[in-house]
Scaffold this motif. Sequence first.
Motif, PDB file in Angstrom:
ATOM      1  N   UNK A 133      -2.311   0.376 -18.818  1.00  0.00           N
ATOM      2  CA  UNK A 133      -1.693  -0.194 -17.552  1.00  0.00           C
ATOM      3  C   UNK A 133      -0.483  -1.204 -17.846  1.00  0.00           C
ATOM      4  N   UNK A 134       0.540  -1.324 -16.717  1.00  0.00           N
ATOM      5  CA  UNK A 134       1.468  -2.114 -16.741  1.00  0.00           C
ATOM      6  C   UNK A 134       1.357  -2.903 -15.757  1.00  0.00           C
ATOM      7  N   UNK A 135       0.952  -4.257 -15.797  1.00  0.00           N
ATOM      8  CA  UNK A 135       0.626  -5.120 -14.790  1.00  0.00           C
ATOM      9  C   UNK A 135       1.490  -6.252 -14.598  1.00  0.00           C
ATOM     10  N   UNK A 136       1.995  -6.657 -13.478  1.00  0.00           N
ATOM     11  CA  UNK A 136       2.682  -7.823 -13.014  1.00  0.00           C
ATOM     12  C   UNK A 136       1.733  -8.606 -12.082  1.00  0.00           C
ATOM     13  N   UNK A 137       2.224 -10.012 -11.924  1.00  0.00           N
ATOM     14  CA  UNK A 137       1.515 -10.759 -10.851  1.00  0.00           C
ATOM     15  C   UNK A 137       2.518 -11.836 -10.477  1.00  0.00           C
ATOM     16  N   UNK A 138       2.201 -12.222  -9.165  1.00  0.00           N
ATOM     17  CA  UNK A 138       2.981 -13.012  -8.578  1.00  0.00           C
ATOM     18  C   UNK A 138       2.354 -14.110  -7.790  1.00  0.00           C
ATOM     19  N   UNK A 139       2.839 -15.348  -7.930  1.00  0.00           N
ATOM     20  CA  UNK A 139       2.482 -16.649  -7.265  1.00  0.00           C
ATOM     21  C   UNK A 139       3.300 -17.519  -6.910  1.00  0.00           C
ATOM     22  N   UNK A 140       3.141 -18.298  -5.730  1.00  0.00           N
ATOM     23  CA  UNK A 140       4.300 -19.268  -5.358  1.00  0.00           C
ATOM     24  C   UNK A 140       3.924 -20.678  -6.089  1.00  0.00           C
ATOM     25  N   UNK A 141       2.793 -20.759  -6.687  1.00  0.00           N
ATOM     26  CA  UNK A 141       2.404 -22.148  -7.064  1.00  0.00           C
ATOM     27  C   UNK A 141       2.626 -22.126  -8.845  1.00  0.00           C
ATOM     28  N   UNK A 142       3.520 -23.055  -9.059  1.00  0.00           N
ATOM     29  CA  UNK A 142       3.670 -23.394 -10.518  1.00  0.00           C
ATOM     30  C   UNK A 142       2.663 -23.575 -11.129  1.00  0.00           C
ATOM     31  N   UNK A 169      10.875 -11.527   0.508  1.00  0.00           N
ATOM     32  CA  UNK A 169      11.071 -10.217   0.047  1.00  0.00           C
ATOM     33  C   UNK A 169      10.831  -9.919  -1.442  1.00  0.00           C
ATOM     34  N   UNK A 170       9.821 -10.283  -1.887  1.00  0.00           N
ATOM     35  CA  UNK A 170       9.565 -10.324  -3.363  1.00  0.00           C
ATOM     36  C   UNK A 170       9.757  -8.999  -4.130  1.00  0.00           C
ATOM     37  N   UNK A 171      10.139  -7.941  -3.221  1.00  0.00           N
ATOM     38  CA  UNK A 171      10.393  -6.635  -4.144  1.00  0.00           C
ATOM     39  C   UNK A 171      11.655  -6.970  -4.779  1.00  0.00           C
ATOM     40  N   UNK A 172      12.548  -7.758  -4.348  1.00  0.00           N
ATOM     41  CA  UNK A 172      13.727  -8.019  -5.180  1.00  0.00           C
ATOM     42  C   UNK A 172      13.370  -8.638  -6.510  1.00  0.00           C
ATOM     43  N   UNK A 173      12.357  -9.095  -6.984  1.00  0.00           N
ATOM     44  CA  UNK A 173      12.126  -9.691  -8.150  1.00  0.00           C
ATOM     45  C   UNK A 173      11.576  -8.646  -9.222  1.00  0.00           C
ATOM     46  N   UNK A 174      11.426  -7.377  -8.733  1.00  0.00           N
ATOM     47  CA  UNK A 174      10.836  -6.156  -9.729  1.00  0.00           C
ATOM     48  C   UNK A 174      11.706  -5.102  -9.427  1.00  0.00           C
ATOM     49  N   UNK A 175      11.810  -4.259 -10.662  1.00  0.00           N
ATOM     50  CA  UNK A 175      12.697  -3.226 -10.798  1.00  0.00           C
ATOM     51  C   UNK A 175      11.584  -1.995 -10.770  1.00  0.00           C
ATOM     52  N   UNK A 176      12.016  -0.781 -10.012  1.00  0.00           N
ATOM     53  CA  UNK A 176      10.981   0.213  -9.971  1.00  0.00           C
ATOM     54  C   UNK A 176       9.782   0.294  -8.871  1.00  0.00           C
ATOM     55  N   UNK A 177       9.245   1.328  -9.040  1.00  0.00           N
ATOM     56  CA  UNK A 177       7.944   1.500  -7.957  1.00  0.00           C
ATOM     57  C   UNK A 177       6.378   1.476  -8.955  1.00  0.00           C
ATOM     58  N   UNK A 178       5.617   1.090  -8.055  1.00  0.00           N
ATOM     59  CA  UNK A 178       4.286   0.675  -8.714  1.00  0.00           C
ATOM     60  C   UNK A 178       3.258   1.713  -8.097  1.00  0.00           C
ATOM     61  N   UNK A 179       2.500   1.924  -8.870  1.00  0.00           N
ATOM     62  CA  UNK A 179       1.301   2.874  -8.313  1.00  0.00           C
ATOM     63  C   UNK A 179       0.170   2.091  -7.588  1.00  0.00           C
ATOM     64  N   UNK A 180       0.083   0.855  -7.557  1.00  0.00           N
ATOM     65  CA  UNK A 180      -0.895  -0.191  -6.933  1.00  0.00           C
ATOM     66  C   UNK A 180      -0.177  -1.533  -6.729  1.00  0.00           C
ATOM     67  N   UNK A 181      -0.291  -1.941  -5.413  1.00  0.00           N
ATOM     68  CA  UNK A 181      -0.113  -3.329  -5.100  1.00  0.00           C
ATOM     69  C   UNK A 181      -1.586  -3.913  -4.595  1.00  0.00           C
ATOM     70  N   UNK A 182      -1.882  -5.046  -5.197  1.00  0.00           N
ATOM     71  CA  UNK A 182      -3.330  -5.507  -4.823  1.00  0.00           C
ATOM     72  C   UNK A 182      -2.935  -6.897  -4.447  1.00  0.00           C
ATOM     73  N   UNK A 183      -3.970  -7.568  -3.438  1.00  0.00           N
ATOM     74  CA  UNK A 183      -3.753  -8.928  -3.161  1.00  0.00           C
ATOM     75  C   UNK A 183      -5.109  -9.476  -2.482  1.00  0.00           C
ATOM     76  N   UNK A 184      -5.444 -10.648  -3.040  1.00  0.00           N
ATOM     77  CA  UNK A 184      -6.486 -11.546  -2.258  1.00  0.00           C
ATOM     78  C   UNK A 184      -5.766 -12.506  -1.687  1.00  0.00           C
ATOM     79  N   UNK A 185      -5.173 -12.792  -0.447  1.00  0.00           N
ATOM     80  CA  UNK A 185      -4.283 -13.689  -0.045  1.00  0.00           C
ATOM     81  C   UNK A 185      -5.122 -14.699   0.943  1.00  0.00           C
ATOM     82  N   UNK A 186      -4.414 -15.823   1.289  1.00  0.00           N
ATOM     83  CA  UNK A 186      -5.097 -16.828   2.102  1.00  0.00           C
ATOM     84  C   UNK A 186      -5.688 -15.971   3.319  1.00  0.00           C
TER      85      UNK A 186
END
Length: 278
Positions: A133-142, A169-186
């Motif tokens: 798997x190639x996994x990336x993760x995003x968060x606003x909190x340092x 528009x966080x897609x600008x932070x990543x290149x290429x397409x993803x198989x899965x986007x997952x989130x457990x947001x507020x």
Amino acid sequence: MTRREAVNRLAAVAMECYDEVEARQIAQMIVMARGGVTYNQLLVEPEAEVVIEDIETIEAELRAWRPVQYIVGQAEFMDMSLEVDSAVLIPRPETEELVYWIASEYPHNARILDVGTGSGCIAISLARSIAEAEVSALDISVGALDVARRNGERYAPQVEFVEGDALSDFDNLFAGEFDVVVSNPPYIPASDVERMRPNVVDYEPHGALFVTDDDPLIFYRSIARVARRMLKPSGALYFEIYEALAEQMEEMLRREGYSQIVVREDFRGKPRMICARV
């Protein structure tokens, strides 16, 4: 004191806030973490001595409803002991079910993005569960990213952690397409605060828990819109959801152009997960 005495002492304090079963579980967690004792050792040798140097401080924290995971600095998730502190939510068992679901449908070679990663529990678990798997993760909190990176270094060094806002528009932070986007947001409406226990409301980060009553789907809608630009034609979007919002979630995802929408119940029989495809 003995291990049994330590458990009984801490359980008696914890029972001022929790029922007997939960209080004893909390006490055992503390003795194991602070006393360097495994669960089997606790059961087999309860009369062995244990040293918990800051037990009075721990008792004060228990009386103040401080979550045991923050007291010991770790939370169990998917056979891992993840570091947690007040910058991140405490991982829940329901979220493990979401990880199992994704891993069962993408057993290998998936490119995955976890939005709002917190402790990193979803991203790291998927990196460990899915071959290559190639996994990336995003968060606003340092602060959350600091915790997630340390967990990643221990369990899945290949995970990429990126600072970014789920409402942008966080897609600008990543290149290429993803198989899965997952989130457990507020997703918890602010009006529900009064019905929640102090161990959650007083300690866990509100920015990762609550949304306004007038727009409870704000994070889901934003992530869904951006994810459509990021997902491969066969890709899927997965969310952990608030049980009261399952029907609204289905309607929103259809409006955003998704299809093949599936809602799953958690182990308590509540609708807590959803998958939609582009």
